[in-house]
Enzyme design. Structure first.
Site, PDB file in Angstrom:
ATOM      1  N   ARG A 122       1.955 -12.194  -0.583  1.00 55.72           N
ATOM      2  CA  ARG A 122       0.650 -12.538  -0.007  1.00 55.72           C
ATOM      3  C   ARG A 122       0.000 -13.722  -0.699  1.00 55.72           C
ATOM      4  O   ARG A 122       0.332 -14.051  -1.832  1.00 55.72           O
ATOM      5  CB  ARG A 122      -0.287 -11.334  -0.134  1.00 55.72           C
ATOM      6  N   TYR A 148      -1.419  -3.597  -7.149  1.00 60.53           N
ATOM      7  CA  TYR A 148      -1.132  -4.375  -5.951  1.00 60.53           C
ATOM      8  C   TYR A 148      -2.247  -4.321  -4.900  1.00 60.53           C
ATOM      9  O   TYR A 148      -2.661  -3.234  -4.487  1.00 60.53           O
ATOM     10  CB  TYR A 148       0.182  -3.912  -5.276  1.00 60.53           C
ATOM     11  N   THR A 151      -4.130 -12.286  11.204  1.00 62.20           N
ATOM     12  CA  THR A 151      -4.440 -13.564  10.573  1.00 62.20           C
ATOM     13  C   THR A 151      -4.002 -14.711  11.487  1.00 62.20           C
ATOM     14  O   THR A 151      -4.732 -15.691  11.670  1.00 62.20           O
ATOM     15  CB  THR A 151      -3.735 -13.676   9.202  1.00 62.20           C
ATOM     16  N   HIS A 204     -10.213  -2.203  11.638  1.00 61.82           N
ATOM     17  CA  HIS A 204      -9.142  -3.093  11.141  1.00 61.82           C
ATOM     18  C   HIS A 204      -8.931  -4.201  12.170  1.00 61.82           C
ATOM     19  O   HIS A 204      -7.930  -4.211  12.890  1.00 61.82           O
ATOM     20  CB  HIS A 204      -7.868  -2.256  10.949  1.00 61.82           C
ATOM     21  N   GLY A 251       0.454 -19.861  18.819  1.00 63.05           N
ATOM     22  CA  GLY A 251      -0.526 -20.647  19.585  1.00 63.05           C
ATOM     23  C   GLY A 251      -0.522 -20.308  21.069  1.00 63.05           C
ATOM     24  O   GLY A 251      -1.566 -20.343  21.732  1.00 63.05           O
ATOM     25  N   ASP A 302      -9.208  -9.619   9.137  1.00 55.81           N
ATOM     26  CA  ASP A 302      -8.679  -8.292   8.797  1.00 55.81           C
ATOM     27  C   ASP A 302      -9.656  -7.141   9.065  1.00 55.81           C
ATOM     28  O   ASP A 302      -9.238  -6.074   9.469  1.00 55.81           O
ATOM     29  CB  ASP A 302      -8.256  -8.268   7.322  1.00 55.81           C
ATOM     30  N   LYS A 338      -9.565  -2.242   1.837  1.00 54.08           N
ATOM     31  CA  LYS A 338      -9.254  -1.098   2.697  1.00 54.08           C
ATOM     32  C   LYS A 338     -10.009   0.155   2.258  1.00 54.08           C
ATOM     33  O   LYS A 338     -10.473   0.939   3.081  1.00 54.08           O
ATOM     34  CB  LYS A 338      -7.740  -0.845   2.717  1.00 54.08           C
ATOM     35  N   GLY A 369      -4.040  -3.990  -1.591  1.00 50.78           N
ATOM     36  CA  GLY A 369      -4.843  -2.951  -0.947  1.00 50.78           C
ATOM     37  C   GLY A 369      -5.013  -1.697  -1.786  1.00 50.78           C
ATOM     38  O   GLY A 369      -5.960  -0.940  -1.572  1.00 50.78           O
ATOM     39  N   CYS A 416       0.907  -7.376  11.782  1.00 51.49           N
ATOM     40  CA  CYS A 416       1.198  -7.486  13.215  1.00 51.49           C
ATOM     41  C   CYS A 416       0.444  -8.628  13.880  1.00 51.49           C
ATOM     42  O   CYS A 416       0.308  -8.668  15.103  1.00 51.49           O
ATOM     43  CB  CYS A 416       0.910  -6.176  13.919  1.00 51.49           C
ATOM     44  N   SER A 448      -1.123  -3.446  10.293  1.00 51.97           N
ATOM     45  CA  SER A 448      -0.802  -4.352   9.190  1.00 51.97           C
ATOM     46  C   SER A 448       0.438  -5.196   9.504  1.00 51.97           C
ATOM     47  O   SER A 448       1.432  -4.672  10.006  1.00 51.97           O
ATOM     48  CB  SER A 448      -0.549  -3.533   7.922  1.00 51.97           C
ATOM     49  N   ARG A 480       0.840  -1.191   0.000  1.00 49.33           N
ATOM     50  CA  ARG A 480       0.000   0.000   0.000  1.00 49.33           C
ATOM     51  C   ARG A 480       0.883   1.252   0.000  1.00 49.33           C
ATOM     52  O   ARG A 480       1.969   1.250   0.550  1.00 49.33           O
ATOM     53  CB  ARG A 480      -0.900   0.022   1.243  1.00 49.33           C
TER      54      ARG A 480
HETATM   55  P1  GTP Z   1      -2.358  -7.590   7.483  1.00 50.34           P
HETATM   56  O1  GTP Z   1      -2.907  -8.629   6.579  1.00 50.34           O
HETATM   57  O2  GTP Z   1      -1.242  -6.798   6.867  1.00 50.34           O
HETATM   58  O3  GTP Z   1      -3.398  -6.684   8.060  1.00 50.34           O
HETATM   59  O4  GTP Z   1      -1.574  -8.353   8.671  1.00 50.34           O
HETATM   60  P2  GTP Z   1      -1.977  -9.254   9.924  1.00 50.34           P
HETATM   61  O5  GTP Z   1      -2.218  -8.382  11.118  1.00 50.34           O
HETATM   62  O6  GTP Z   1      -3.041 -10.229   9.579  1.00 50.34           O
HETATM   63  O7  GTP Z   1      -0.590 -10.009  10.228  1.00 50.34           O
HETATM   64  P3  GTP Z   1      -0.220 -11.568  10.129  1.00 50.34           P
HETATM   65  O8  GTP Z   1      -1.038 -12.412  11.059  1.00 50.34           O
HETATM   66  O9  GTP Z   1      -0.211 -11.957   8.721  1.00 50.34           O
HETATM   67  O10 GTP Z   1       1.277 -11.565  10.697  1.00 50.34           O
HETATM   68  C1  GTP Z   1       2.306 -10.828  10.117  1.00 50.34           C
HETATM   69  C2  GTP Z   1       3.638 -11.387  10.508  1.00 50.34           C
HETATM   70  O11 GTP Z   1       3.781 -11.414  11.929  1.00 50.34           O
HETATM   71  C3  GTP Z   1       3.846 -12.813  10.016  1.00 50.34           C
HETATM   72  O12 GTP Z   1       5.135 -12.920   9.464  1.00 50.34           O
HETATM   73  C4  GTP Z   1       3.718 -13.644  11.256  1.00 50.34           C
HETATM   74  O13 GTP Z   1       4.485 -14.817  11.198  1.00 50.34           O
HETATM   75  C5  GTP Z   1       4.180 -12.708  12.369  1.00 50.34           C
HETATM   76  N1  GTP Z   1       3.486 -13.004  13.660  1.00 50.34           N
HETATM   77  C6  GTP Z   1       2.154 -13.186  13.821  1.00 50.34           C
HETATM   78  N2  GTP Z   1       1.853 -13.482  15.108  1.00 50.34           N
HETATM   79  C7  GTP Z   1       3.025 -13.488  15.783  1.00 50.34           C
HETATM   80  C8  GTP Z   1       3.375 -13.730  17.165  1.00 50.34           C
HETATM   81  O14 GTP Z   1       2.538 -13.998  18.029  1.00 50.34           O
HETATM   82  N3  GTP Z   1       4.694 -13.615  17.474  1.00 50.34           N
HETATM   83  C9  GTP Z   1       5.651 -13.304  16.542  1.00 50.34           C
HETATM   84  N4  GTP Z   1       6.921 -13.226  16.943  1.00 50.34           N
HETATM   85  N5  GTP Z   1       5.357 -13.092  15.227  1.00 50.34           N
HETATM   86  C10 GTP Z   1       4.064 -13.172  14.853  1.00 50.34           C
HETATM   87  C1  SPV Z   2      -2.829  -4.451   5.256  1.00 49.11           C
HETATM   88  O1  SPV Z   2      -1.871  -3.829   4.758  1.00 49.11           O
HETATM   89  O2  SPV Z   2      -3.302  -4.159   6.377  1.00 49.11           O
HETATM   90  C2  SPV Z   2      -3.433  -5.578   4.518  1.00 49.11           C
HETATM   91  C3  SPV Z   2      -2.989  -5.829   3.152  1.00 49.11           C
HETATM   92  O3  SPV Z   2      -4.296  -6.244   5.063  1.00 49.11           O
HETATM   93  S1  SPV Z   2      -3.718  -4.736   2.008  1.00 49.11           S
HETATM   94  O4  SPV Z   2      -4.915  -5.358   1.475  1.00 49.11           O
HETATM   95  O5  SPV Z   2      -2.710  -4.548   0.937  1.00 49.11           O
HETATM   96  O6  SPV Z   2      -4.055  -3.491   2.639  1.00 49.11           O
HETATM   97 MN    MN Z   3      -4.891  -5.427   7.067  1.00 43.62          MN
END
Ligand code: GTP
Ligand code: SPV
Ligand code: MN
Length: 587
Positions: A370, A196, A252, A225, A497, A276, A205, A198, A249, A247, A69
């Site tokens: 992604r 790309y 998922t 979000h 987990g 999300d 978004k 978002g 963080c 994002s 984004r």
């Molecule tokens: P967007 O789709 O961008 O909104 O992201 P999201 O908030 O869904 O993040 P996602 O769950 O995809 O995690 C992003 C990254 O953080 C990945 O590389 C994960 O492996 C890492 N991650 C997620 N949960 C944890 C955690 O509890 N600890 C650590 N150290 N890393 C984590």
């Molecule tokens: C984010 O950046 O928070 C996402 C990916 O979930 S995007 O759809 O590109 O915004």
């Molecule tokens: Mn997001």
């Protein structure tokens, strides 16, 4: 097709502007989508992956300058600059329309314009909202077909001019003329010069957060979000949690969590409602209900493995589009950093370069690569996923990446304090947006890039929503931080987990079953309150994770004060009041 003259007139106008060679209505049929996949493979826009190992899966590579984004090129064009507020980029609507019209003029000559009617939320649900995206990208059509509900069944449901007008032209992906623009008062979104995620999947978004947050403010609901998960206890009772993390963080990952063994054996389970975006409304019973308006996951690939997120990985085994990951040339499967320790020797890295993954230095997959996977693929998808009324929320959780400062978990004293905790969120930036990575910035409610109006008014809306709920039934608000580091830069908490252990304390607090101690920032568990069965975390480490360093917090408060100053008189009095309380508590 349709007889709706609002749809047809707008389409005629956009055709006259973009001048496509032809127009194709997306009806939502599998035959049409399959023909488009074949066409995209033929043109090289997509690559067909191994259909035995990954049935229905395809690969797409974006331009190297178009991988995330672009927040500095994203605009909220309200009539006045004050309505957009100091956090958003703003330009006067007339000026922006003039600029964009010049860019779109003839942008689709020699190309096809696809018309995608889509619904955010189950088709026909009273809380769902409809958009129509016009695009010249098959990649966008195929992604929208996974991420939203599309086609004739949606078109039929449009009443009058009640739809969001979305125009996307890929053009030549020139980053200097890339614009992602929202006109909240006109129900219009315009995106140009990107292909790309978002930036171009305009239901996500752009609509479901920026435009929807504006609609929500006016109509008395919220677009956030947030992930939504259901946690089932051994008695079979399910409690729902909504969590806002910036994002990349961990949304998922938390949404699809697999409990640690000892909890799984007791019968605990997690069900995914969304990963999300959450649309939240107050029900007739005074409780807050959440719906996931999306139909798929646009998830971060790197770091996703059988160990960290088995359910996400399972979700990507069929009918998935991979963007900017690496390809194993030997069997046409995909790879990314963190999938396993075995990068392919005979590898195409995300830029298209042929490399030996075993000797390669740097990233084979782009850090923001992604997968686009249908939600129904997810082994732990909730039975309430399609429930048009949504699920009742017991707890709202805020969180971010903070190497220091924020403890593993704490609870806000009440709704007003909870809004302040969300408003003072900060997190290290990630690869999800263009720009520097790892820089701490303030990201209120994880909505900094996604609020469609003045952030100060957004804080006010949160406070208002709290007043409209039955205080006994309103969700309790918490803050978590899975990313605290020791002085050597190692994560102190195992995460993934094991985050379940924190969720259990959270739900026990909601049920009045767990203890907490007062601290200057809110209510903290003691080291004894977090179950550490089978966990490799020492008592000292847990105490460090739960510690609040007053001097570090004093610094943060100074930064909070500076941040809030930009909102001037628009900042709600409650936020100023909470800042004073925090300052006093830290003295
Ligand atoms: P967007 O789709 O961008 O909104 O992201 P999201 O908030 O869904 O993040 P996602 O769950 O995809 O995690 C992003 C990254 O953080 C990945 O590389 C994960 O492996 C890492 N991650 C997620 N949960 C944890 C955690 O509890 N600890 C650590 N150290 N890393 C984590
Ligand atoms: C984010 O950046 O928070 C996402 C990916 O979930 S995007 O759809 O590109 O915004
Ligand atoms: Mn997001």
């Amino acid at each position: 097709m349709t007889e709706n003259k609002f749809v047809l007139n707008w389409l005629e106008e956009m055709k006259a502007l973009c001048k496509p060679d032809s127009v194709v209505w997306i009806d939502g049929s599998e035959e049409q989508l399959e023909a488009l996949r074949a066409e995209a493979v033929e043109s090289g826009e997509m690559i067909k992956l191994n259909q035995e190992k990954l049935p229905g899966c395809y690969y797409h590579r974006t331009a190297e300058n178009d991988v995330a984004r672009v927040e500095d090129r994203t605009f909220i064009c309200t009539p006045t600059e004050e309505e957009a507020g100091p956090i958003n980029n703003w330009m006067a609507p007339d000026e922006m329309y003039a600029k964009l019209n010049a860019l779109y003029d003839g942008s689709m000559v020699g190309r096809t314009m696809y018309v995608i009617p889509y619904s955010m939320g189950p088709v026909g649900s009273p809380f769902s909202k409809i958009g129509i995206e016009l695009t010249d990208s098959i990649y966008v059509v195929l992604n929208m077909a996974i991420m939203t509900r599309i086609g004739d069944k949606v078109l039929e449901k449009i009443e009058g001019d009640e739809f969001i007008k979305c125009l996307h032209a890929k053009k030549d992906v020139n980053p200097d003329e890339r614009y992602i623009v929202h006109f909240p008062q006109d129900n219009t979104i315009m995106s140009v010069n990107s292909a790309y995620g978002g930036n171009v999947l305009l239901g996500k978004k752009c609509f479901a957060l920026r435009i929807a947050s504006y609609l929500g403010k006016n109509e008395g609901w919220m677009a956030e979000h947030m992930l939504i998960l259901g946690l089932e206890n051994p008695q079979g009772e399910v409690k729902y949690i909504a969590a806002a993390f910036p994002s990349a963080c961990g949304k998922t990952n938390l949404a699809m969590l697999i409990p640690p063994k000892y909890l799984k054996e007791k019968g605990y389970k997690v069900w995914t409602v969304g990963d999300d975006i959450a649309w939240l409304r107050i029900g007739p019973d005074g409780r807050l209900y959440a719906v996931n308006p999306e139909a798929g996951f646009f998830g971060v690939a790197p770091g996703t493995s059988e160990k960290t997120n088995f359910n996400a990985l399972e979700s990507t085994k069929k009918n998935t589009i991979f963007t900017n990951v690496a390809i194993n040339n030997d069997d046409m499967t995909v790879w990314w950093e963190g999938l396993d320790k075995n990068p392919p020797e005979n590898c195409t890295e995300w830029t298209g370069k042929q490399v030996n993954g075993k000797t390669y230095e740097g990233n084979l997959a782009h850090p923001n690569s992604r997968f686009t996977a249908p939600a129904i693929n997810c082994p732990c998808i909730s039975s309430e996923f399609e429930n048009p009324q949504g699920v009742p929320i017991s707890a709202i959780v805020f969180g971010g990446r903070r190497a220091k400062t924020a403890p593993l978990v704490y609870q806000a004293r009440d709704w007003e304090h909870g809004v302040f905790v969300g408003a003072t969120m900060a997190s290290e930036t990630t690869a999800a947006a263009a720009g520097a990575v790892g820089v701490v910035r303030r990201d209120p409610m994880a909505m900094k890039p996604f609020v469609g109006y003045n952030m100060a008014d957004y804080f006010g809306h949160w406070l208002e929503m709290g007043k409209k709920m039955d205080p006994e039934k309103a969700p309790k608000i918490f803050h978590v931080n899975w990313f605290r580091k020791d002085d050597d830069g190692n994560f102190l908490w195992p995460g993934f987990g094991d985050n379940m252990r924190v969720l259990l304390w959270i739900l026990d607090r909601c049920a009045g079953k767990a203890d907490a101690v007062e601290s200057p920032i809110g209510l903290l568990p003691t080291a004894n309150d977090i179950d550490t069965t089978d966990l490799d975390v020492t008592e000292e480490q847990l105490s460090e994770l739960l510690s609040v360093d007053k001097s570090v917090w004093m610094e943060d408060v100074e930064n909070q004060e500076e941040y809030f100053a930009q909102f001037g008189d628009r900042l709600p009095a409650e936020i100023k009041n909470q800042l004073e309380i925090l300052k006093n508590n830290l003295k």
